[in-house]
Structures are given as C-alpha cells and as structure tokens.
Design a protein around this motif. Structure first.
Motif, mmCIF file in Angstrom:
data_model
loop_
_atom_site.group_PDB
_atom_site.id
_atom_site.type_symbol
_atom_site.label_atom_id
_atom_site.label_comp_id
_atom_site.label_asym_id
_atom_site.label_seq_id
_atom_site.Cartn_x
_atom_site.Cartn_y
_atom_site.Cartn_z
ATOM 1 N N SER A 242 4.572 -2.297 -6.543
ATOM 2 C CA SER A 242 3.529 -2.455 -5.520
ATOM 3 C C SER A 242 2.614 -3.624 -5.853
ATOM 4 O O SER A 242 2.179 -4.357 -4.964
ATOM 5 C CB SER A 242 2.720 -1.166 -5.356
ATOM 6 O OG SER A 242 1.819 -0.974 -6.433
ATOM 7 N N GLN A 243 2.330 -3.819 -7.141
ATOM 8 C CA GLN A 243 1.483 -4.943 -7.545
ATOM 9 C C GLN A 243 2.210 -6.270 -7.327
ATOM 10 O O GLN A 243 1.592 -7.275 -6.934
ATOM 11 C CB GLN A 243 1.041 -4.794 -9.000
ATOM 12 C CG GLN A 243 0.197 -3.545 -9.268
ATOM 13 C CD GLN A 243 -0.960 -3.390 -8.293
ATOM 14 O OE1 GLN A 243 -1.816 -4.262 -8.202
ATOM 15 N NE2 GLN A 243 -0.975 -2.290 -7.552
ATOM 16 N N LYS B 106 1.886 -6.967 -3.720
ATOM 17 C CA LYS B 106 0.547 -7.479 -3.409
ATOM 18 C C LYS B 106 0.440 -8.959 -3.749
ATOM 19 O O LYS B 106 -0.119 -9.744 -2.992
ATOM 20 C CB LYS B 106 -0.523 -6.686 -4.170
ATOM 21 C CG LYS B 106 -0.867 -5.378 -3.534
ATOM 22 C CD LYS B 106 -2.006 -4.715 -4.284
ATOM 23 C CE LYS B 106 -2.368 -3.400 -3.648
ATOM 24 N NZ LYS B 106 -3.449 -2.714 -4.372
ATOM 25 N N SER C 282 3.355 5.649 -5.806
ATOM 26 C CA SER C 282 3.163 5.758 -7.254
ATOM 27 C C SER C 282 2.112 6.809 -7.590
ATOM 28 O O SER C 282 2.257 7.537 -8.571
ATOM 29 C CB SER C 282 2.802 4.407 -7.871
ATOM 30 O OG SER C 282 1.491 4.018 -7.537
ATOM 31 N N GLU D 133 2.171 1.646 -3.460
ATOM 32 C CA GLU D 133 1.107 2.086 -4.370
ATOM 33 C C GLU D 133 0.800 3.566 -4.160
ATOM 34 O O GLU D 133 0.658 4.321 -5.134
ATOM 35 C CB GLU D 133 -0.139 1.234 -4.155
ATOM 36 C CG GLU D 133 -1.199 1.438 -5.208
ATOM 37 C CD GLU D 133 -2.339 0.440 -5.086
ATOM 38 O OE1 GLU D 133 -3.180 0.437 -5.995
ATOM 39 O OE2 GLU D 133 -2.407 -0.314 -4.100
ATOM 40 N N PHE E 272 4.405 1.574 -9.202
ATOM 41 C CA PHE E 272 3.098 0.922 -9.204
ATOM 42 C C PHE E 272 3.250 -0.570 -9.521
ATOM 43 O O PHE E 272 2.640 -1.420 -8.858
ATOM 44 C CB PHE E 272 2.156 1.578 -10.218
ATOM 45 C CG PHE E 272 0.779 0.990 -10.198
ATOM 46 C CD1 PHE E 272 -0.120 1.324 -9.200
ATOM 47 C CD2 PHE E 272 0.383 0.081 -11.168
ATOM 48 C CE1 PHE E 272 -1.389 0.769 -9.165
ATOM 49 C CE2 PHE E 272 -0.879 -0.478 -11.152
ATOM 50 C CZ PHE E 272 -1.771 -0.137 -10.142
ATOM 51 N N ARG F 173 0.833 -1.225 0.000
ATOM 52 C CA ARG F 173 0.000 0.000 0.000
ATOM 53 C C ARG F 173 0.858 1.263 0.000
ATOM 54 O O ARG F 173 0.542 2.232 -0.687
ATOM 55 C CB ARG F 173 -0.948 -0.010 1.194
ATOM 56 C CG ARG F 173 -2.085 -0.979 1.024
ATOM 57 C CD ARG F 173 -3.115 -0.833 2.120
ATOM 58 N NE ARG F 173 -4.196 -1.793 1.909
ATOM 59 C CZ ARG F 173 -4.685 -2.564 2.852
ATOM 60 N NH1 ARG F 173 -4.223 -2.481 4.090
ATOM 61 N NH2 ARG F 173 -5.662 -3.404 2.586
#
Length: 180
Positions: free
Chosen positions: A163-164, A167, A116, A113, A160, A110
């Motif tokens: 971050s994915q 996740k 980003s 993200e 981003f 998070r």
C-alpha cells in the motif's frame, strides 16, 4: 475499415482469475460463518446440536463444560471468519478497480492499507482465540479452532508495504502528470 481487436494480456487474464477466486473465497467464508452461527443457534435450543457444529466439528464437551466458554469460542471463530471474508471483500474491490494502463490510484492504496489493518486485527483475534483455546485445553482437554497466527502478521506487513508503494506510485504519477 480498420478494426482493432483488443486482446487480453496474460496479466489481465490472471487478474480476472484472481477476481473470480476472491469471490468464491468470500462467499465460502460467509457460508462457513453463517453455518456455524446457525448451528450455534440450534445448539442453544438443543445442546446435542453442538455435536456437529460444522463439517463434523464437535464442541459438545465444551458446551457441557460451560455455555459461556462455548459461546466465546463460537464468537471468536465467527469473528475470524467474518474478518477474513471482509479482507476478501476488499480484495474484490481492489481487483475490480485495477487499471493496468494507470495502476497507481490513491483509492487502491487506501483499500490495500485498510486490508493490512484488518489482517492485523485478524492476527490479534487469532491470538485471543489461541489463548482461550490453550486455557480450555488445560481445563477440559477440548481443542477447537485454528491455531496458526504468524501468517496474518506477515500478510499484514506485506500488504501494508504494498500500500505504501502504491501511495508513492500515486505521488510519482501525479508529479509526471504535472511535468507533461
């Protein structure tokens, strides 16, 4: 007696160095933004203060042209610096929460993200600043501020994606914990 000596890995050393550098950059950006704001305040009372806004940056011509455009230029500069400082604040938070034994945490994903999204915002504000600067250049011949914007959109995309990945790492790690 068997004592264990914990030695730091090279990765841990690099994370520590990056943590210190992030703090230095964060504080430097805040000082830069604060100095510009302080100088702006002085220049509102004494217009000659615009001659040396920060480290020799002179916006006296712009101040004489229009107080409104001068204020907008300073606002955009301070906004960009503040947003950059906030990104480094988030980097500090990420680096302080990294645990190499269990690196994939939803909180880190998070934070990355959010970083980003802030970088995307920096890109947008930089474009606005460039449009304003281009207009001022045509009207006054005065150039101020940073001109580059591409790196922010690229960084936003990369952060981003990372971050994915984090996740997905959290999901895989949770699945592995359930199967044990």
């Amino acid at each position: 007696m068997n004592t264990k000596i914990k030695t730091k890995t090279r990765t841990e050393d690099m994370l520590t160095i990056m943590y210190v550098l992030a703090w230095v950059t964060f504080i430097g950006l805040l000082i830069h933004a604060g100095a510009i704001l302080f100088s702006y305040g002085v220049s509102c009372v004494n217009p000659e203060g615009a001659k040396n806004l920060y480290k020799g940056m002179s916006l006296i011509t712009l101040r004489q042209f229009s107080l409104w455009h001068y204020t907008l230029s300073v606002f955009l500069m301070v906004t960009l610096l503040s947003m950059k400082a906030f990104v480094f604040y988030l980097v500090i938070k990420v680096l302080s929460k990294v645990n190499l034994a269990n690196p994939f945490k939803l909180e880190l994903a998070r934070l990355l993200e959010n970083s980003s999204y802030i970088l995307l915002g920096i890109w947008f504000v930089a474009i606005l600043s460039n449009v304003h600067t281009d207009w001022l250049l045509k009207k006054t011949g005065v150039i101020q501020g940073e001109r580059a914007t591409e790196e922010f959109i690229i960084m936003a995309g990369l952060v981003f994606i990372i971050s994915q990945v984090f996740k997905r790492g959290v999901e895989i790690q949770a699945e592995n914990d359930l199967t044990v």
